[in-house]
Design a protein around this motif. Structure first.
Motif, PDB file in Angstrom:
ATOM      1  N   LYS A  93       0.834  -1.210   0.000  1.00  0.00           N
ATOM      2  CA  LYS A  93       0.000   0.000   0.000  1.00  0.00           C
ATOM      3  C   LYS A  93       0.862   1.251   0.000  1.00  0.00           C
ATOM      4  N   ARG A  94       1.978   1.214   0.712  1.00  0.00           N
ATOM      5  CA  ARG A  94       2.874   2.366   0.757  1.00  0.00           C
ATOM      6  C   ARG A  94       3.469   2.621  -0.625  1.00  0.00           C
ATOM      7  N   ASN A  95       3.825   1.534  -1.317  1.00  0.00           N
ATOM      8  CA  ASN A  95       4.366   1.699  -2.675  1.00  0.00           C
ATOM      9  C   ASN A  95       3.287   2.190  -3.643  1.00  0.00           C
ATOM     10  N   ASP A  96       2.062   1.650  -3.490  1.00  0.00           N
ATOM     11  CA  ASP A  96       0.980   2.053  -4.388  1.00  0.00           C
ATOM     12  C   ASP A  96       0.589   3.514  -4.184  1.00  0.00           C
ATOM     13  N   ALA A  97       0.842   4.030  -2.981  1.00  0.00           N
ATOM     14  CA  ALA A  97       0.484   5.417  -2.701  1.00  0.00           C
ATOM     15  C   ALA A  97       1.287   6.396  -3.547  1.00  0.00           C
ATOM     16  N   THR A  98       2.417   5.929  -4.087  1.00  0.00           N
ATOM     17  CA  THR A  98       3.240   6.787  -4.944  1.00  0.00           C
ATOM     18  C   THR A  98       2.703   6.851  -6.371  1.00  0.00           C
ATOM     19  N   SER A  99       1.599   6.105  -6.604  1.00  0.00           N
ATOM     20  CA  SER A  99       0.976   6.049  -7.942  1.00  0.00           C
ATOM     21  C   SER A  99       1.915   5.477  -8.977  1.00  0.00           C
ATOM     22  N   GLN A 100       2.816   4.622  -8.516  1.00  0.00           N
ATOM     23  CA  GLN A 100       3.752   3.977  -9.428  1.00  0.00           C
ATOM     24  C   GLN A 100       3.553   2.470  -9.316  1.00  0.00           C
ATOM     25  N   PRO A 101       2.904   1.830 -10.271  1.00  0.00           N
ATOM     26  CA  PRO A 101       2.605   0.401 -10.156  1.00  0.00           C
ATOM     27  C   PRO A 101       3.865  -0.444 -10.107  1.00  0.00           C
ATOM     28  N   ALA A 102       3.757  -1.565  -9.412  1.00  0.00           N
ATOM     29  CA  ALA A 102       4.889  -2.479  -9.290  1.00  0.00           C
ATOM     30  C   ALA A 102       5.115  -3.212 -10.600  1.00  0.00           C
ATOM     31  N   THR A 103       6.316  -3.090 -11.138  1.00  0.00           N
ATOM     32  CA  THR A 103       6.697  -3.786 -12.365  1.00  0.00           C
ATOM     33  C   THR A 103       8.138  -4.234 -12.228  1.00  0.00           C
ATOM     34  N   ALA A 104       8.638  -4.915 -13.255  1.00  0.00           N
ATOM     35  CA  ALA A 104      10.045  -5.333 -13.238  1.00  0.00           C
ATOM     36  C   ALA A 104      10.972  -4.126 -13.226  1.00  0.00           C
ATOM     37  N   THR A 105      10.509  -2.992 -13.759  1.00  0.00           N
ATOM     38  CA  THR A 105      11.349  -1.786 -13.791  1.00  0.00           C
ATOM     39  C   THR A 105      11.352  -1.062 -12.459  1.00  0.00           C
TER      40      THR A 105
END
Length: 587
Positions: A172-184
């Motif tokens: 959730k903390r990572n998603d809050a940055t509006s940057q989806p989790a990907t290999a990059t």
């Protein structure tokens, strides 16, 4: 000089070996720290008349997200959804990822700990909070949505725990940055390594029958009238590995076993043995048109079938509402139905139980024709009273013109694949006091009918007597049933649970028979019901490249330092010189 160089070479090789070992150990430690392993349970996969339902895939290998981001590409993303926070109207709405089959990498639903069989405080309670009822209703609605949909990606369930809660917070903390989790960008990756699900060929259903013969009177005991006590023991739910069915129909199984134990005490003494045979049946295939009951009854000879005075089927009797319903197919004015209902009502009044009568007509003269409104189920039109679908277990008896009834807390028959022991039916919502009361109610009603004590204020199974209902016995079996998934297609002939039921019935009855049959009908099931989920915390590609550059630089500097200190600067420079050509060597 040669000896010195040899020693220096050996020392250098030793240093290299130590360095390599250190890096291997560090890498292993990092890998262990990076992974969390979680038990997950796959959404059921089945076909109904050739139409696919449930989750169609099992293998999972995608990054994780904590929600459905608007306009985001989630085709390679696993969305983690806590059930307590799920919005059913959103998931089942017009823009959902289930019924509309929008591209999604996978779904992971987190179930509350209170419904887990590992919950230490799993003893049934006499009351439920508003939050408990709200959660149960949400689970029921979610389960019905999932099992009636064909989902082209993996769907799993897991229980909330500290490890997965921490992972979800970080996601959730990572998603809050509006940057989806990907290999990059990096993030968390969920991996389930599983083969392609395979069809279960010729699934087996097993019926278990026990017999208590009545007192012989100038003839064969088989000619005595018979009372049948029946309960279906298997379940169906969104997650087969979690479908324990504490109430539906664990409560019915427990009541049947306790009634068998009580009457075995009476029938063990010729002076108290009744002039009725008692037939106990634990049937399978309940969620699938009571297919096991149908096959069990067809195995009866005509003489046994005609000797049945009445059959009482027990279905979901663990509710805290203190109200039970007797469902019948024959009209209430029928002499047999009227006598049976009056006997049960009399005992109910003494025990403070409310009992109502529900009549639902079926067509037994021509079962190929329905007398009720057609039920439209997932695009397939079936009839509620056709051979392909019955409402209650007693209707299988009624089709053979045997007087029968179903005792249940449910006032209305559930639809196909509803109330069959799914996710919401756990020990947490079970009322043990209600099961004890219902068990005594049924046993006392049957006993008064057998011994002719109707209208008399005589309690055969009085509390604090040697024939009293045993709460410890009921609790021990509820404990086992609430931890044992019982979806029939995943049982083998010699499954330990089936063997336990057979042994228990054999302890209280005689002539115990086990009947194995192939489940027929429109259902096809697939394997793989549970797996291990590996959660990896992965770094971004940029971080990996930077780390590789730093490690490479460090190794080059370390190597240069070791060569200079052991062999000199000239040897280090010599390593990078171009070797002389063959002509120069020859000259």
């Amino acid at each position: 000089m040669a000896t010195r160089k040899g020693r220096e070479g050996e020392m250098l090789e030793s240093v290299y070996s130590v360095i390599a070992l250190v890096f291997v150990l560090v890498a292993c430690v990092e890998l262990c720290d990076a992974a969390t392993v979680v038990d997950v349970y796959r959404l059921i996969q089945y076909d109904l008349a050739g139409v696919p339902f449930g989750s169609r895939l099992a293998n999972l290998n995608h990054h994780a997200a904590s929600g459905f981001a608007p306009a985001a590409d989630l085709s390679r993303t696993v969305v983690i959804v806590p059930v307590r926070n799920v919005n059913i109207s959103f998931i089942g709405g017009s823009n959902d990822y289930i019924t509309q089959k929008q591209p999604l990498g996978g779904l992971l639903f987190l179930l509350p700990r209170m419904i887990s069989s590992e919950n230490r405080d799993d003893k049934g309670r006499d009351d439920q909070t508003f939050e408990d009822k709200l959660m149960r209703n949400k689970l029921v609605e979610l389960e019905q949505l999932l099992i009636h949909s064909s989902i082209p990606y993996p769907v799993y369930f897991a229980f909330e725990d500290d490890n997965i809660d921490d992972v979800l917070k970080n996601i959730k903390r990572n998603d809050a940055t509006s940057q989806p989790a990907t290999a990059t960008t990096g993030g968390y990756k969920l991996v389930v390594s599983a083969p392609e699900p395979k069809k279960i060929v010729s699934p087996i259903i097993t019926n278990i029958q026990g017999w208590l013969p009545g007192l012989k009177v100038d003839g064969d005991a088989n000619q005595l009238p018979t009372i049948a006590i029946v309960a279906s023991y298997d379940t169906f739910g969104a997650a087969p590995a979690l479908s324990v069915g504490s109430d539906s129909n664990g409560s019915g199984i427990v009541a049947l076993l306790e009634i068998a134990r009580l009457f075995s005490l009476l029938y063990s003494n010729p002076k108290t043995r009744g002039r009725y045979n008692l037939l106990f049946g634990l049937t399978s295939g309940g969620p699938y048109n009571y297919n096991g009951t149908h096959k069990w009854l067809r195995s009866f000879d005509q003489r046994l079938r005609e000797s049945i005075d009445y059959a009482i089927c027990l279905n979901s009797i663990g509710s805290s509402d203190n109200e039970l319903w007797i469902h019948v197919s024959k009209p209430p004015e029928n002499a047999y139905i009227k006598q049976m209902f009056e006997g049960f009502t009399e005992v109910a009044e003494e025990l403070g139980v409310k009992v109502g009568l529900k009549h639902k007509k079926i067509n037994i003269s021509n079962p190929r024709k329905s007398t009720q409104t057609a039920l439209i189920f997932v695009g397939i039109i079936t009839c509620r009273n056709s051979p392909s679908l019955v409402a209650w277990e007693h209707e299988q008896f009624s089709r053979l013109r045997v007087t029968a009834a179903t005792l249940s807390e449910l006032s209305v028959a559930p639809e196909l694949l509803e109330r069959t022991g799914g996710l919401s039916d756990s020990r947490h919502v079970l009322n043990e006091a209600a099961i004890i009361r219902s068990t005594k109610f049924v046993a006392e009603s049957i006993a008064r009918h057998i011994y002719g004590h109707e209208g008399k204020n005589i309690q055969i199974f009085a509390d604090n007597s040697s024939l009293a209902v045993n709460p410890s016995y009921i609790q021990s079996w509820l404990h086992l049933l609430s931890r044992t998934p019982r979806v029939a297609p995943f049982f083998s002939k010699n499954d330990p649970f089936i063997m336990a039921l057979k042994k228990e019935l054999a302890d209280h009855t005689v002539e115990v028979n086990v009947q194995h049959e192939v489940l027929d009908g429109m259902f096809t099931f697939y394997d793989i019901t549970k797996a291990k989920l590996n959660i990896y915390q992965v770094a971004s590609v940029t971080f990996d490249l930077l780390l590789l550059l730093v490690l490479g630089s460090y190794l080059i500097v370390l190597f240069s330092f070791l060569v200079i200190t052991t062999r000199g600067l000239d040897d280090l420079i010599g390593l990078f010189r171009r070797p002389p050509s063959r002509k120069l060597k020859t000259a």
